[in-house]
Scaffold this active site. Sequence first.
Site, PDB file in Angstrom:
ATOM      1  N   ALA A  17      -0.425 -12.649  -1.247  1.00  0.00           N
ATOM      2  CA  ALA A  17      -0.459 -12.108   0.111  1.00  0.00           C
ATOM      3  C   ALA A  17       0.472 -10.927   0.243  1.00  0.00           C
ATOM      4  CB  ALA A  17      -0.079 -13.194   1.116  1.00  0.00           C
ATOM      5  N   CYS A  62       1.371 -14.944  -6.163  1.00  0.00           N
ATOM      6  CA  CYS A  62       1.793 -14.886  -4.759  1.00  0.00           C
ATOM      7  C   CYS A  62       1.186 -13.631  -4.187  1.00  0.00           C
ATOM      8  CB  CYS A  62       3.316 -14.842  -4.655  1.00  0.00           C
ATOM      9  SG  CYS A  62       4.105 -16.120  -5.616  1.00  0.00           S
ATOM     10  N   CYS A 119      11.356  -8.221  -4.314  1.00  0.00           N
ATOM     11  CA  CYS A 119      11.807  -7.073  -3.555  1.00  0.00           C
ATOM     12  C   CYS A 119      13.231  -7.298  -3.089  1.00  0.00           C
ATOM     13  CB  CYS A 119      10.883  -6.818  -2.367  1.00  0.00           C
ATOM     14  SG  CYS A 119      10.689  -8.243  -1.312  1.00  0.00           S
TER      15      CYS A 119
END
Lengths: 628, 189
Positions: free
Chosen positions: A319, A317, A442
């Site tokens: 980006a 992932c 996150c």
Amino acid sequence: MGKRDFKTLQEKRPGRKSRKQKDPTEVQTSAKLLSRKSKTRFAKRLAKKRELNSTEERLESGESVNGKSEASRLTHDWVESDDEGEDTALDIEKESSESDESDGELVEEEDGTDRVESFDEDSEPLDDEYTDEPTEPSSKSVSTNLQLGGGTIETSTPDLESLTARIKETMEVLSDFKSRRDPDTPRGDYLDLLAADLANYYNYNTYLIRDVIMEIFPLNELLEFLEANEVDRPVTLRTNTLKTRRRELAQALIGRGVNLDPLGDWTKVGLVVFDSPVPLGATPEYLAGHYVLQGASSLLPVVALAPQEREKVLDACAAPGMKASYIAQLMRNTGVLFANDASKERIRAVLGNLHRLGVSNAVVTNLDARNVHRSNRNFDRVLVDAPCSGTGIIAKDPSVKTSKSQEDILGLAALQKELLLAAIDACDAKSRTGGYVVYSTCSITVEENEWVVDCALRRRDVKLVATGIHFGSPGFTQIRGRRFHPTMNLAKRFYPHKQNMDGFFVAKLKKLSNDKPKAGNKVEEEGDKVGQLNNNNRGEKRKLSEGGEGKKVKSAKKRKGKSGDKLENNKEGNKEVSGDIKSKKRRRKKKKGDKETKEGTDRLKAKLVMKARHFAKKRNAKRKQMKK
Amino acid sequence: KNLINSWQMRKLNEDETKTVFEKLMKYIGDNVRTLLERTDHQYCFRLHRDRVFYIREDVLKCGVAVPRKNLISSGTCIGKFTKTGKFKLLITSLPILAAYAKYKVWIKPNSEQAFLYGNSVTKQALGRITENTPSFAGVVVYGMNDMPLGFGVAARSTAECRRAQPISNVVLHQSDIGEFIRNEVDLLT
């Protein structure tokens, strides 16, 4: 002594500061000239007096009040409130932590003396505008709230001061629950009240506070965390070592007037920026690709991944491409880097960043990360920086406070599990130098972090290994009745209020073999249940965990898994490993054996011993292979 | 030109190779050969949709397994073919150009920003220029700290530059690194 005398000081040295200093006696009388803070302080002094009188009346009248605890609370140090929320909250923070530390202070304050300053009790009454501040109704609302028995919570929004006061009081009660509680109200009601107030104060939805943040943090950390989310983390850069060195970059930026420092011991490429006269995202050095603006915590998954030169690495992932470019720079542009992202718009950002930073070994793809393993299965290392709820980056994106619900988080957790399993499948256990998968998010929620990794541990032949990051909080092995794999403490959690970086979770998995255990086992499902406990079923938690555990214990004893490491884990006392279908058959056999004669049991024992030896041989052979 | 059908990574055909190499030779001259005959690894040019990529062999092989629709890029994008069949060099080719450039121009620190906004280089901004630069040669622009900033075309030869007036253009701007911010969308889609 003349120097000490205030008036003589003023006469002798009529400087700027001495002009500012007023005679202490003057302050009390000139109420109109006071600052807002001290005005509100006065108002509260008055209100305090009035309440004292009113409580006395109530006690006399025989209403149900919380006895001494309430009176003592009311005479406590009132929070100095401003209309600026930040100041008041900090006071709460200090005072709640202070009150947590020692009970002695509280007893002293029943006398009504202020810890901070000493004012004469014979202060003159203030003007009407200040006495009209509604501290009285707030205290009333406090008392009605704490008389919970029927479980009612007042959700009407009082003003900031009363909110902060009520928060402070609830926290004090909770910190010494036995002595300060109202005997009719359960602890849950106090927690619900606190959650509602905090949600009101900091603009969160109550689900996040009650079922996520309060589950993870103890009370003394709770406010620190919430406060830290109101403040931005420091700006950090990452040097692009493909084009420059940190020292040269630092010199160049200092030449442009930027005030910076190395980020820490743990990184050789990080820089912290204190202030900058130039826009950091538009300097010639930025445009030339000498550095990137990247948060400190997003360096950590790549540090954990530790990609080597000439390896084949996947960033599932990718980006906007910050971690992918860091991986490429650690690989020195050798090997192959697959930067993948499912979103076509965001993949352009990856492209742009990789080209600007001079990465030449990248293949940029736009696949759904759950399907990468269908075309490529031989990656040495895989990084899954999964899309998450963002509860760790609230400071950057405050919309998370109100937009995330339980459905969102559980939906994300399901997606993350799929991603992690696909990433593990894409990784090659037989790679000479690698076989590692790093999972990071996150967010701070347990559903998206430990639960996902636990699921992977059960469904694939992987084990957790140390991340290589020597700071940070360990992952939870158990929290609020949920239990995870005992090695989960090797994973790392980072918090804004502890490490001063965005909330993050990093777990490093080592793939042991390319086999997949068969799916659809009952024991596995129970294991999923244990991880999946809803907060609503708190009463049933114990039953489920005990039942699940008990069965797991049996399966673990008979477990003869393909990988030797799992047997090792059994020795260490790991009773949480799930078994497969075979273990059930073994259980049935054992039961039969018990009913039969001694001979039968002896035969069974001999069989077990043989099997153990057989698998020990396999285990040793594997160990040798791994050493090679 | 069969560009519409080139959704896959394919080798450049003869005409395409010719146009690309001609364009490159304006900036790096004969060094185009060294681009292809590097000693450490084998590199090659590939066409994907309308863009030309300069890729190392092992990276190329790994990218083959990816379905055509999902492969966005591989290696470094050098430039793209326009609809009329001409080849346009993009700023992403700067690392290659800067490494092998024949004619270089250094501009003064004060005028770096002007160039990064897309303006041409004036005589006033000119710091240094390589000797014997012919006029209308491809030129790579550097800052005084040897940081490549972009490329362009020399409006005047070196000799003419010395005689030129301060306001006159010395290097006509073609591409600069400021485009990463100014022109993100066009660059890479």
